[in-house]
Design a protein around this motif. Structure first.
Motif, PDB file in Angstrom:
ATOM      1  N   LEU A  85       0.558  -0.780   0.121  1.00 40.60           N
ATOM      2  CA  LEU A  85      -0.115   0.107  -0.004  1.00 40.60           C
ATOM      3  C   LEU A  85       1.426   1.119   0.018  1.00 40.60           C
ATOM      4  O   LEU A  85       0.116   2.067  -1.119  1.00 40.60           O
ATOM      5  CB  LEU A  85      -1.113   0.513   1.064  1.00 40.60           C
ATOM      6  CG  LEU A  85      -1.711   1.532   1.471  1.00 40.60           C
ATOM      7  CD1 LEU A  85      -3.370   1.221   0.300  1.00 40.60           C
ATOM      8  CD2 LEU A  85      -2.463   0.745   2.816  1.00 40.60           C
ATOM      9  N   GLY A  86       2.096   1.076   1.116  1.00 35.97           N
ATOM     10  CA  GLY A  86       3.094   2.313   1.162  1.00 35.97           C
ATOM     11  C   GLY A  86       3.385   2.390  -0.518  1.00 35.97           C
ATOM     12  O   GLY A  86       3.423   3.485  -0.985  1.00 35.97           O
ATOM     13  N   ALA A  87       3.654   1.200  -1.442  1.00 37.75           N
ATOM     14  CA  ALA A  87       4.574   1.496  -2.144  1.00 37.75           C
ATOM     15  C   ALA A  87       3.831   2.163  -3.200  1.00 37.75           C
ATOM     16  O   ALA A  87       4.035   3.131  -3.798  1.00 37.75           O
ATOM     17  CB  ALA A  87       5.165   0.490  -2.985  1.00 37.75           C
ATOM     18  N   SER A  88       2.119   1.736  -3.401  1.00 34.20           N
ATOM     19  CA  SER A  88       1.246   2.190  -4.362  1.00 34.20           C
ATOM     20  C   SER A  88       0.977   4.133  -3.941  1.00 34.20           C
ATOM     21  O   SER A  88       0.479   4.250  -4.878  1.00 34.20           O
ATOM     22  CB  SER A  88      -0.115   1.528  -4.376  1.00 34.20           C
ATOM     23  OG  SER A  88      -0.951   1.289  -2.737  1.00 34.20           O
ATOM     24  N   LEU A  89       1.630   4.288  -2.256  1.00 35.60           N
ATOM     25  CA  LEU A  89       0.929   5.192  -2.547  1.00 35.60           C
ATOM     26  C   LEU A  89       1.818   6.442  -2.684  1.00 35.60           C
ATOM     27  O   LEU A  89       1.931   7.693  -2.963  1.00 35.60           O
ATOM     28  CB  LEU A  89       0.704   5.927  -1.106  1.00 35.60           C
ATOM     29  CG  LEU A  89      -0.649   4.935  -1.043  1.00 35.60           C
ATOM     30  CD1 LEU A  89      -1.189   5.180   0.645  1.00 35.60           C
ATOM     31  CD2 LEU A  89      -1.878   5.637  -1.307  1.00 35.60           C
ATOM     32  N   ILE A  90       2.902   6.162  -2.279  1.00 33.77           N
ATOM     33  CA  ILE A  90       4.430   7.030  -2.564  1.00 33.77           C
ATOM     34  C   ILE A  90       4.538   6.637  -4.201  1.00 33.77           C
ATOM     35  O   ILE A  90       5.074   8.302  -4.623  1.00 33.77           O
ATOM     36  CB  ILE A  90       5.910   6.197  -2.298  1.00 33.77           C
ATOM     37  CG1 ILE A  90       5.188   6.453  -0.581  1.00 33.77           C
ATOM     38  CG2 ILE A  90       6.372   7.093  -2.263  1.00 33.77           C
ATOM     39  CD1 ILE A  90       4.806   7.568   0.252  1.00 33.77           C
ATOM     40  N   ALA A  91       4.508   6.279  -5.088  1.00 35.16           N
ATOM     41  CA  ALA A  91       4.874   6.052  -6.295  1.00 35.16           C
ATOM     42  C   ALA A  91       4.533   6.992  -6.975  1.00 35.16           C
ATOM     43  O   ALA A  91       5.128   7.969  -7.631  1.00 35.16           O
ATOM     44  CB  ALA A  91       4.961   4.606  -6.754  1.00 35.16           C
ATOM     45  N   PRO A  92       3.131   7.124  -7.382  1.00 33.83           N
ATOM     46  CA  PRO A  92       2.428   8.310  -7.624  1.00 33.83           C
ATOM     47  C   PRO A  92       2.648  10.108  -7.417  1.00 33.83           C
ATOM     48  O   PRO A  92       2.605  10.562  -7.933  1.00 33.83           O
ATOM     49  CB  PRO A  92       1.225   7.893  -7.606  1.00 33.83           C
ATOM     50  CG  PRO A  92       0.764   7.009  -7.478  1.00 33.83           C
ATOM     51  CD  PRO A  92       1.987   6.892  -6.470  1.00 33.83           C
ATOM     52  N   GLY A  93       2.930   9.425  -5.558  1.00 31.22           N
ATOM     53  CA  GLY A  93       2.835  10.885  -5.377  1.00 31.22           C
ATOM     54  C   GLY A  93       4.752  11.906  -6.015  1.00 31.22           C
ATOM     55  O   GLY A  93       4.837  12.969  -6.185  1.00 31.22           O
ATOM     56  N   SER A  94       5.684  10.892  -6.023  1.00 33.77           N
ATOM     57  CA  SER A  94       7.173  10.772  -6.546  1.00 33.77           C
ATOM     58  C   SER A  94       6.806  11.676  -8.002  1.00 33.77           C
ATOM     59  O   SER A  94       7.763  12.494  -8.038  1.00 33.77           O
ATOM     60  CB  SER A  94       7.868   9.646  -6.304  1.00 33.77           C
ATOM     61  OG  SER A  94       9.256   9.920  -6.811  1.00 33.77           O
TER      62      SER A  94
END
Length: 70
Positions: free
Chosen positions: A12-21
């Motif tokens: 879940l963290g990866a799916s939230l951090i990647a678009p923000g980055s």
């Protein structure tokens, strides 16, 4: 460092951090692209600015390790 506190929910963290980055990188690139005048100075200033921002967002402890600022 962005996912350090998300160890229990890494997917879940990866799916939230990647678009923000990606969004931050796109906005930075669009801003620098608008300033491009055919010389390398815009690229050099962009790299310098990215380095300064990364140093401001990181927290250096006394033992030399770098951690994410909270």
């Amino acid at each position: 460092m962005a996912m350090r506190s998300l160890g229990q929910v890494a997917g879940l963290g990866a799916s939230l951090i990647a678009p923000g980055s990606s969004l931050v990188a796109t906005l930075f690139a669009v801003g620098l692209g608008a300033l491009y005048d055919g010389t390398i100075s815009v690229l050099a200033c962009g790299i310098f600015l990215a380095g300064v921002i990364s140093l401001l967002l990181s927290d250096r402890s006394t033992d030399g390790t770098v951690t994410a600022a909270r």
